[in-house]
Motif scaffolding. Sequence first.
Motif, PDB file in Angstrom:
ATOM      1  N   SER A 137       0.814  -1.222   0.000  1.00 40.19           N
ATOM      2  CA  SER A 137       0.000   0.000   0.000  1.00 40.19           C
ATOM      3  C   SER A 137       0.844   1.267   0.000  1.00 40.19           C
ATOM      4  O   SER A 137       0.297   2.367  -0.078  1.00 40.19           O
ATOM      5  CB  SER A 137      -0.915   0.015   1.228  1.00 40.19           C
ATOM      6  N   GLY A 138       2.159   1.120   0.101  1.00 39.25           N
ATOM      7  CA  GLY A 138       3.004   2.303   0.075  1.00 39.25           C
ATOM      8  C   GLY A 138       4.348   2.052   0.710  1.00 39.25           C
ATOM      9  O   GLY A 138       4.741   0.896   0.931  1.00 39.25           O
ATOM     10  N   GLN A 139       5.065   3.136   1.019  1.00 38.13           N
ATOM     11  CA  GLN A 139       6.383   3.068   1.625  1.00 38.13           C
ATOM     12  C   GLN A 139       6.433   3.999   2.836  1.00 38.13           C
ATOM     13  O   GLN A 139       5.976   5.133   2.753  1.00 38.13           O
ATOM     14  CB  GLN A 139       7.473   3.493   0.613  1.00 38.13           C
ATOM     15  N   PRO A 140       6.953   3.531   3.959  1.00 35.25           N
ATOM     16  CA  PRO A 140       7.061   4.397   5.137  1.00 35.25           C
ATOM     17  C   PRO A 140       8.095   5.499   4.918  1.00 35.25           C
ATOM     18  O   PRO A 140       8.945   5.403   4.027  1.00 35.25           O
ATOM     19  CB  PRO A 140       7.498   3.431   6.239  1.00 35.25           C
ATOM     20  N   GLU A 141       8.021   6.520   5.737  1.00 35.82           N
ATOM     21  CA  GLU A 141       8.934   7.658   5.583  1.00 35.82           C
ATOM     22  C   GLU A 141      10.376   7.248   5.854  1.00 35.82           C
ATOM     23  O   GLU A 141      10.657   6.522   6.803  1.00 35.82           O
ATOM     24  CB  GLU A 141       8.524   8.778   6.527  1.00 35.82           C
ATOM     25  N   ARG A 142      11.257   7.753   4.993  1.00 39.47           N
ATOM     26  CA  ARG A 142      12.676   7.480   5.174  1.00 39.47           C
ATOM     27  C   ARG A 142      13.497   8.605   4.566  1.00 39.47           C
ATOM     28  O   ARG A 142      13.011   9.395   3.770  1.00 39.47           O
ATOM     29  CB  ARG A 142      13.063   6.141   4.546  1.00 39.47           C
ATOM     30  N   ASN A 143      14.756   8.668   4.953  1.00 37.53           N
ATOM     31  CA  ASN A 143      15.682   9.672   4.454  1.00 37.53           C
ATOM     32  C   ASN A 143      16.193   9.261   3.072  1.00 37.53           C
ATOM     33  O   ASN A 143      16.720   8.159   2.913  1.00 37.53           O
ATOM     34  CB  ASN A 143      16.871   9.772   5.408  1.00 37.53           C
ATOM     35  N   LEU A 144      16.040  10.136   2.065  1.00 41.01           N
ATOM     36  CA  LEU A 144      16.543   9.857   0.724  1.00 41.01           C
ATOM     37  C   LEU A 144      17.309  11.070   0.211  1.00 41.01           C
ATOM     38  O   LEU A 144      17.229  12.174   0.777  1.00 41.01           O
ATOM     39  CB  LEU A 144      15.394   9.511  -0.218  1.00 41.01           C
ATOM     40  N   LEU A 145      18.041  10.841  -0.874  1.00 41.47           N
ATOM     41  CA  LEU A 145      18.887  11.882  -1.434  1.00 41.47           C
ATOM     42  C   LEU A 145      18.460  12.226  -2.850  1.00 41.47           C
ATOM     43  O   LEU A 145      18.114  11.345  -3.650  1.00 41.47           O
ATOM     44  CB  LEU A 145      20.350  11.443  -1.443  1.00 41.47           C
TER      45      LEU A 145
END
Length: 367
Positions: A77-85
């Motif tokens: 259903s989606g992707q949890p919040e995470r740090n990306l560049l």
Amino acid sequence: MVGYGSEWHPDDLPDGLVVADRSGEVVCFNAAAARLTGIRAAVALGTPLDHALPLEDLDGHRWWQLTDPYGGLAIRSGQPERNLLLPGGREVLVSARYVRERPLGPVERVVVALRGTEARRRTERGHAELIATVAHELRSPLTSVKGFTKTLLAKWERFTDEQKRWMLESVDADADRVTRLIAELLDISRIDAGRLELRKQVVDLAGAVRRHVDGKVAAGCPAERFDIRTTEPLTQLWADPDKIDQVLANLLENAVRHGEGTVTIEVAPAKEVVEAAHWERPGTPPRVMEGTAVTVSDEGTGIPEESMPRVFTRFWRGSKRGGTGLGLYIVKGIVEAHGGTIRITRAPGGGAQFRFILPAGVPDFML
């Protein structure tokens, strides 16, 4: 889209919003997304999502290839919040939701939320400061408890009954200090999570003030230092008596310890215009709140004007050290949990003046 009776636009959102359609092309790229990414909306709209947002994880892997929103498992259903560049090393916090018209059906839209990392860094710094403060405040009483108990166990027969009593009273006082600190931490956790539990009943606010002043006098404060003024009639107040005791105890302790001269406590009916809260719908007009006001004033040097906005924040201690600096933060949280307001101004005598208002109301079971 329509909300709260007025036209709503994605650019009104404080966080970045990017939406891609079933073919993977970007159909929404709001102003906050442009600000956070440095990518103009005109460039992003109509392009494939992975081109508009060329995100990589901290290991250098392309995020869209790893997550594969359109071709991955249909149960996702989606992707949890995470740090990306982003290219150039710009950091963003990214979460995604996959919208399907039916369970296990194809993805119709990918909704991506973007946030700056500064908010998370501030939270992490706050947690680190809280841990450091708690560790420091716990070290002193626990060291004292350990020292006294170790001494008593090793040399019990060498001490008189009076010496033993004094050491045990010191251990008891330090245990109370640790208990208070743990209670403060629990309160902060519940306030921050919006889960401060209130057990409301009828509270005699004027009586509570008198009881706290009597306690200060019994503890050694001169009775003439306090001036209690009550204006009748007071509205019936439903509140959590234990929480209100916390508020009164903290404000009186601050006035006695940090203030000078007479401490004046006024309890009176109140009617005040209150601005709409930040969580209420835009355009909500101010309302008139009726209830009971308590004002605690002293005649000391007061609090500098420039420091007043920080008084109710965590760890504020003013010019004098001592304590955790969490008390007034908790006081504000308790008052606001009751639907009330609190503020600080300069007292007529030159010292600090705290005034809080609790609204008149009915118990929760009657709502």
